[in-house]
Design an enzyme around this catalytic site. Structure first.
Site, PDB file in Angstrom:
ATOM      1  N   GLU A  46      51.810 104.277  13.482  1.00  0.00           N
ATOM      2  CA  GLU A  46      51.891 103.010  12.934  1.00  0.00           C
ATOM      3  C   GLU A  46      50.970 102.167  13.492  1.00  0.00           C
ATOM      4  O   GLU A  46      50.617 101.901  14.774  1.00  0.00           O
ATOM      5  CB  GLU A  46      53.328 102.362  12.752  1.00  0.00           C
ATOM      6  CG  GLU A  46      53.210 100.853  12.721  1.00  0.00           C
ATOM      7  CD  GLU A  46      54.572 100.324  12.244  1.00  0.00           C
ATOM      8  OE1 GLU A  46      55.383 100.834  11.706  1.00  0.00           O
ATOM      9  OE2 GLU A  46      54.889  98.798  12.643  1.00  0.00           O
ATOM     10  N   ASP A  74      57.468 101.378  20.404  1.00  0.00           N
ATOM     11  CA  ASP A  74      57.292 100.135  19.877  1.00  0.00           C
ATOM     12  C   ASP A  74      56.302  99.359  20.621  1.00  0.00           C
ATOM     13  O   ASP A  74      56.341  98.872  21.645  1.00  0.00           O
ATOM     14  CB  ASP A  74      58.632  99.410  19.291  1.00  0.00           C
ATOM     15  CG  ASP A  74      58.357  98.400  18.092  1.00  0.00           C
ATOM     16  OD1 ASP A  74      57.287  98.513  17.446  1.00  0.00           O
ATOM     17  OD2 ASP A  74      59.410  97.577  17.967  1.00  0.00           O
TER      18      ASP A  74
END
Ligand code: ZN
Length: 491
Positions: free
Chosen positions: A268, A165
């Site tokens: 992402e 992330d």
């Protein structure tokens, strides 16, 4: 005890015996002639497996066969993933509903799995940023291993993802992928010119370097994104070029380097950690350019209007949020990816909007709230330790932690500890300011040392979390369940 494991095996590994011998009932698995299960010793969990299965541990002779009793270490986790593929992460972001369940402590997954029994969302059990890894002194390997063991223990076979992330550099992306992570969230914030958002049109024009090809594609043009009209004017185009072009180049270069191989990885693009919200027109431009240049994002995380602060509900104008979110969701549909909502812990007033306007196609990231629930368990069952930690956070850690977490906490709104009875301590977790106090200080709390070099809180905390594991799982089931109930309420 090891003798319990021996008795369990002597009894033929009968499901009915699990509870009596401390064996996790759903962990009993066989594959390729190997039997394996997990059991709880007093201070830790272990894996027991047929000898010669590739796991390494202490030999045990039981039930007329050779076994090994193994630590839950990285090598054994690798073997587990090879032998039982459902314990390895996979690409799940293309599924309709996905939820990131960042587990900073490595103990939350069993509770999350219970929640997911009632909802069809696919989980990202391993989800950690470099900042979180640093603050908790963990590695990507360790975070994923914890998820794999839990998935095995609870027999969760629907598949889960692993998200590196908020990665900011090529090196970080490489590290996460080398550890088997199946999703990369590329944080483009260091390549976004946030200052250009506040410039006057004249200042923007002075800095803007024209690109005739791009101007022809976007400037003074109108677009239809799944029924939403997007118009990009001249000044707006110059400004968005200035803000995002370098970030687009960066995302394209990372994608070409890591995402065009054989293995399916979810990409992402996060542009959410910026000073100002992403206008729908800007979102459209960034997405359109990425796709035109060959990038296939699974998810894009714009920065929405209002504030998504850690561990508390949305702050801002809900009407405006709804209006803009409708356009963001339409843009995502138009280009064929999902909207990703970051800092999604506890944003109860926006969940139904997110579910409805994405038509049930969303990705939501949570992390901090799982830590807060773990601390609520401590407040309830070990008030003395909780008081000590709360005081430490208040007097020392909070100020330090505000250097890397943006919050608008007012510590004066937190009731003084000596006015609260032990039974009232859990109520602190209904107080937004107390939530944020504990939320952002996790790294300092977990790493604080005594003068003799031992951890001041960490070992006692993990002992509590082991004793009260069932209470923690119940809390997570309830609390993450509330997130999902709201997300699922209107589509
Ligand atoms: Zn984010």
């Amino acid at each position: 005890m090891i003798s319990d494991i021996e008795s369990f095996i002597n009894g033929g590994c009968a499901a009915a015996d699990c509870e009596a011998y401390g064996v996790y009932p759903r962990s009993l698995h066989t594959a390729e002639g190997v039997t394996a299960f997990m059991a709880a010793l007093e201070d830790r969990d272990v894996l027991a497996a047929s000898a010669g299965s590739g796991f390494s541990g202490e030999p045990l002779r039981a039930g007329g066969a050779d076994w090994v009793v193994c630590r839950l270490d990285h090598d054994n986790a690798q073997r587990l993933r090879a032998l039982f593929p459902f314990t390895a992460p996979e690409s799940v972001l293309t599924r309709e509903r996905t939820i990131g369940l960042g587990d900073r402590l490595g103990i939350a997954t069993p509770g999350h799995i219970r929640t997911l029994e009632k909802y069809d969302a696919s989980p990202i059990f391993a989800q950690q940023s470099i900042r979180e890894l640093t603050l908790t002194n963990r590695t990507f390997e360790d975070v994923l291993d914890c998820a794999s063991w839990a998935v095995f223990r609870e027999d969760f076979t629907r598949g889960f993802g692993a998200d590196g992330d908020h990665l900011k550099t090529e090196k970080e992306v490489e590290y996460a992928i080398s550890c088997g992570y199946t999703m990369i969230t590329l944080d483009c914030s260091e390549h976004i010119r946030g200052d250009a958002a506040a410039m006057t049109d004249e200042q923007v024009a002075a800095e803007y370097r024209g690109d005739p090809a791009l101007e022809a594609l976007y400037m003074n043009r109108e677009f239809d994104a799944d029924g939403e009209r997007i118009f990009i004017g001249e000044n707006a185009f110059r400004r968005m070029s200035l803000i995002y072009n370098e970030a687009i180049d960066f995302a394209v270069s990372i994608y070409k380097k890591f995402f065009t191989g054989e293995k399916t990885l979810d990409f992402e693009i996060s542009i959410d950690e910026t000073a100002t919200p992403t206008d729908p027109e800007q979102h459209f431009y960034v997405a359109s350019e990425l796709i035109r240049r060959g990038v296939k994002p699974a998810t894009v995380a714009p920065r929405f209007c209002g504030e998504f602060q850690k561990g508390i509900d949305y702050i801002g104008d809900l009407k405006q949020f709804e209006k803009e979110f409708a356009v963001h969701a339409a843009i995502a549909r138009h280009f064929g990816y999902k909207i990703s909502v970051h800092s999604g812990s506890d944003k109860f007033s926006v969940f139904s909007i997110v579910g409805r306007l994405t038509r049930g196609n969303f990705h939501l990231k949570t992390a901090g709230t799982n830590w807060l629930e773990a601390m609520a368990v401590v407040a309830e069952h070990d008030p003395a330790l909780y008081r000590e930690i709360h005081q430490y956070a208040l007097e020392y850690a909070f100020e330090k932690a505000t250097a890397y977490y943006h919050v608008t906490t007012n510590l004066n709104n937190i009731p003084a500890l000596d006015t609260l009875t032990d039974a009232q301590l859990p109520e602190l977790f209904a107080n937004n300011d107390a939530r944020q106090l504990i939320h952002i200080t996790y790294g300092l709390i977990l790493s604080e040392k005594n003068p003799d070099g031992t951890f001041r809180f960490k070992d006692r905390l993990y002992r509590d979390w082991r004793v009260y594991a069932e209470e923690y799982a119940q809390r997570l089931e309830r609390h993450i369940g509330r997130h999902l109930a709201e997300l699922y309420s209107e589509f």
